[in-house]
Design an enzyme around this catalytic site. Sequence first.
Site, mmCIF file in Angstrom:
data_model
loop_
_atom_site.group_PDB
_atom_site.id
_atom_site.type_symbol
_atom_site.label_atom_id
_atom_site.label_comp_id
_atom_site.label_asym_id
_atom_site.label_seq_id
_atom_site.Cartn_x
_atom_site.Cartn_y
_atom_site.Cartn_z
ATOM 1 N N GLU A 299 5.111 0.520 13.120
ATOM 2 C CA GLU A 299 4.893 1.385 11.968
ATOM 3 C C GLU A 299 4.567 2.761 12.541
ATOM 4 O O GLU A 299 3.427 3.052 12.896
ATOM 5 C CB GLU A 299 3.742 0.898 11.091
ATOM 6 C CG GLU A 299 3.608 1.744 9.826
ATOM 7 C CD GLU A 299 2.172 1.974 9.371
ATOM 8 O OE1 GLU A 299 1.990 2.326 8.195
ATOM 9 O OE2 GLU A 299 1.245 1.829 10.189
ATOM 10 N N ASP B 205 0.409 -1.689 13.362
ATOM 11 C CA ASP B 205 -0.095 -0.688 12.431
ATOM 12 C C ASP B 205 -0.404 0.615 13.161
ATOM 13 O O ASP B 205 -0.935 0.610 14.274
ATOM 14 C CB ASP B 205 -1.373 -1.238 11.777
ATOM 15 C CG ASP B 205 -1.910 -0.351 10.688
ATOM 16 O OD1 ASP B 205 -1.188 -0.133 9.700
ATOM 17 O OD2 ASP B 205 -3.060 0.117 10.812
#
Length: 604
Positions: free
Chosen positions: A320, A231
Site C-alpha cells: 500500500e 500498510d
Amino acid sequence: MGSVTASTPKPLTTAGDVVHPADSPDAPWWRDAVIYQIYPRSWADADGDGIGDLPGITARLSYLRDLGVDAVWLSPFYVSPMHDAGYDVANYRDIDPRFGTLADADAMIAQAHDLGLKVLVDLVPNHTSSEHAWFRAALAAGPGSPERDRYIFREGRGANGELPPNNWPSVFGGQGWTRVTEADGSPGQWYLHIFDTTQPDLNWHHPEVRQEFLDILRFWCDRGVDGFRVDVAHGLVKRDGLPDWDGPVGLYDEVGDDASGDAGDGASPAQVQSSGGEVLDHTATGAAPMWDQDGVHEIYRAWREVLDSYGAPDRILCAEAWVTPESRLARYVRPDEMHQAFNFDFLDARWDAEAISAVIEDSLRSNDNVGAPTTWVLSNHDVVRHASRLGLDQNLPRPNGITADDPQPDAVLGLRRARAATALMLALPGGAYVYQGEELGLPEHTTMPADVRQDPTFHRTEGKVTGRDGCRVPMAWAKDEPSFGFGPGSTPWLPQPAVYGDLAVDQQQGVEGSTLELYRDLLAYRRKHRFGHGSLTWDALNSPSVIAFRNTSGDGERTLLVVTNIGGSPVTLPEGDVLISSGPLAEDGSLPTDTTAWLRLPVA
C-alpha cells in the site's frame, strides 16, 4: 489525487502496437490473481456481538470460491484497542478476542486452502499501538533509553521544550507529535505519530525493529498464510534530521490549505507541480520527508528473502504505497522487493477516457520496466466506494467520506459506471483486488449519523473530515434477516443503509443481469482464458471518449476486444461475438454511454 491538478494525458501508443506483451501462462499465481479484500469487522458475525469475526469468515468462504476469486486479504485481526479499527496493533502474534483465537485463524486458513483460496493478512509496520509492550516499556524507561530508541522520541523546541520537534501534522488531523509526562511527573519528550496519538511511529533505523518484523513474517508464514498486504509501505523511513515540512502530508485536500489527497491508513505522497502542470518526482524536489524515502527498499529486500526462503514464488508482499509517478511506484516491485503494489492512480482517475487510458499505459510500461505485473484496484476500506464515487461530479476532488449534508451521488449513474469500470479493470493484464460488497454494487453509506462514526479522522478534525466509516459498513447477505444476514443480532457495529437489503446476496444470486452475476461472469471468463496474463494493444476505436484495447489471452487462444464508452453518444461495435457487457446494449447493438463490452475476436 485530491487537489493536485491532473496533467494533460500523454499521447498513447499507436493503435495496433503492443503496449504490454503477454506473460507466460505458467507464471506464478500472483501475477494475474484476483484477490478479495475482507474487512473482518464487517464481513460476517458468528457470535452475535455486532462485530464480524474469524468463524464468520470461515463459514462464508465458499461464497468467494463460487464468486471466482483466487485469494482473500484480511484487514487486521490482531490484538488492538481499536482506536483505528485494528491498524493500531498491540500484539502482532495473537488474535483480538473480538475476532476469535489463533485456533480460529488456523481453521480459517485451512478452510480457505481446502477451497483453493490463498490467504493474505495485513501487516502494519509503520507504527504500533501505544498499548504495545514496546511502547509501554519506552514510556517507563525514560529519555535516552534503548527502549525509547525503538520509536521516534525527540526533545521539544522552545525554551522549555514546550514546542514539538518539528511542524509535521498528523494525517488524521492535528499535530503529529505528542508530549509525554515522565515518571517524575514533569513534561518530557515528544513522540512522532503520523497517524493517531495512539499509533507511535517505529524507528526503522533500529536493528531490533527490523529483526522483530522479520520474525513476525516467519510467525505467520509458519501458520500457512500466503502473503502480506503492507500498510503504509512508503512511510517507514523518514528523512534524516526530520526537517520541517510546510506542504501537504495526505488525506485532507477537501478541508483547507493544510490538506492533500485521501489515502486512508497510508497517506498520499506530497506531489509537487511544475509550472507546466505535470507532477514531479517528490523525492527529487526535496519534498515529503515522511514518505517514500529510498531507505524503505532495503527493508523490503530483507523481507523478500524471508518469503523466498519458504519456497518462491508462493508467498507474496503487496505494497500500500501512495506514490506518484508510476515510475517511482515501480521501484517497490523490482525483482528482489515486493510482488505487487496497488495502482492508486487507476483508482484515483476521474471518469474520463483519456485520463484512464493514460494511467493504463503508463502503469503497464513502468511495471514492465522492472518485470512486475500491474495491480489494479477501484475500491477499498479507505475510499468512497466506486459505486458512489463515480456518481459524483468528476471535476471535483475525491472526497474523504460523504455526509447527508454533502452533494449526494447519483446512485443509478454511479452503479452503471461502477459496473463498466469493473468490466474494464478485470479485462486488463495483471492482478486485481476486489473490495467486499462491490460485487453487489453496494454504495457508500452517505447518511450515517455523526454519533455512530468511529474513524479517528472524523474525531480528530472535529467532523471537518467525514472519514471512512461509510465504506466500512457490514456486508448484506439476506434481505429479510437481522442486520441483512451479517449476524444473528440486529445491531451491527456500524448501521447499514436500507438500500443494502435490496442489494443483498440472496436478492442477486442467480438473477440475470445483477451485479453479482456480472462479477461472476467476468471472473469466470477471465480465469478460463488467463486474460490476466494477456497482452494489451490499443484498438482503433480508442478515442477521447472511448477506451478500447485488445487483450490476447495468456493461453494464446482468444483475443478480447474491450470497449468502454465514456462519451455522450452510443458507439457502433465491430462485428464480433459480444461475450459480456456491463449493461444492456442498445436495440441496434451499439454500446451505450457508461457501458463496457467484451467481444471475442478471431486470433490473427
